[in-house]
Write an enzyme that holds these catalytic residues in place. Structure first.
Site, PDB file in Angstrom:
ATOM      1  N   TYR A   1      -0.467   1.074  11.112  1.00  0.00           N
ATOM      2  CA  TYR A   1      -1.218  -0.229  11.182  1.00  0.00           C
ATOM      3  C   TYR A   1      -1.674  -0.496  12.825  1.00  0.00           C
ATOM      4  CZ  TYR A   1       0.451  -1.487   6.402  1.00  0.00           C
ATOM      5  OH  TYR A   1       1.399  -0.811   4.885  1.00  0.00           O
TER       6      TYR A   1
ATOM      7  N   ILE B   1       0.549  -1.216   0.087  1.00  0.00           N
ATOM      8  CA  ILE B   1      -0.185   0.000  -0.025  1.00  0.00           C
ATOM      9  C   ILE B   1       0.940   0.960  -0.088  1.00  0.00           C
ATOM     10  CG2 ILE B   1      -0.506  -0.300   2.830  1.00  0.00           C
ATOM     11  CD1 ILE B   1      -3.052   1.415   2.047  1.00  0.00           C
TER      12      ILE B   1
ATOM     13  N   GLU C   1       3.156  -8.323   6.330  1.00  0.00           N
ATOM     14  CA  GLU C   1       5.170  -8.056   6.935  1.00  0.00           C
ATOM     15  C   GLU C   1       5.182  -6.039   6.442  1.00  0.00           C
ATOM     16  OE1 GLU C   1       4.627 -10.281   4.454  1.00  0.00           O
ATOM     17  OE2 GLU C   1       4.116 -12.256   5.558  1.00  0.00           O
TER      18      GLU C   1
ATOM     19  N   ASN D   1       9.912   0.833   8.996  1.00  0.00           N
ATOM     20  CA  ASN D   1       9.458   1.302   9.178  1.00  0.00           C
ATOM     21  C   ASN D   1       8.153   2.151  10.084  1.00  0.00           C
ATOM     22  OD1 ASN D   1       7.333   3.159   7.259  1.00  0.00           O
ATOM     23  ND2 ASN D   1       7.558   1.651   5.111  1.00  0.00           N
TER      24      ASN D   1
END
Length: 152
Positions: A118, A72, A106, A111
């Site tokens: 998330y 994404i 994953e 990051n």
């Protein structure tokens, strides 16, 4: 969502715009051939488009009762505007309609903005894959995250 924005299936005609966004946003971008392969294999992926311009995309696939979020990415100049949130909400809707019970992904352990995104989406850390991603000077671990898709 802005009134002039639309979320629609990712198509082969979108390839050049998607690859450009990917290369601008990632230190280790997917190759064009990987994007093309996902399209050719008909992964049920989406783009968010505004006035003919793709601002973000999400590439995912289904396996048994699980949706695997593979990529994404939002155009760098449009990050932080809630576009990825709109796109992932649409992914949840598509996945539920397809009978999926959860979303798995994953993410690079370095990051932190993605991990925070998330976590805001109620993904939980369920594991780690050592040496999963290429990195400067070697390999980097992936954090494995999962979100249950509850019946609406």
């Amino acid at each position: 969502m802005e009134s002039n924005s639309v979320i629609r299936p990712l198509e082969v005609i979108d390839l050049e715009q998607v690859v450009t966004i990917e290369q601008e946003a990632h230190e280790y971008p997917w190759k064009k051939s990987i994007h093309l392969s996902c399209i050719e294999q008909e992964y049920p992926s989406l783009v968010l488009e505004r006035e003919g311009q793709i601002l973000a995309y999400v590439i995912f696939n289904y396996l048994y009762d699980e949706c695997h979020l593979m990529n994404i990415t939002t155009q760098s100049s449009h990050q932080g505007q809630g576009i990825a949130t709109q796109l992932i909400q649409s992914l949840y809707s598509h996945a539920k309609l397809a009978g999926m019970k959860s979303v798995l992904l994953e993410v690079r352990e370095s990051n932190q903005p993605a991990i925070a995104f998330y976590q805001r989406q109620q993904f939980e850390v369920i594991g780690q894959r050592l040496g999963y991603y290429p990195a400067t000077g070697g390999r980097e671990a992936a954090i494995v995250m999962r979100k249950a898709l509850l019946e609406a």
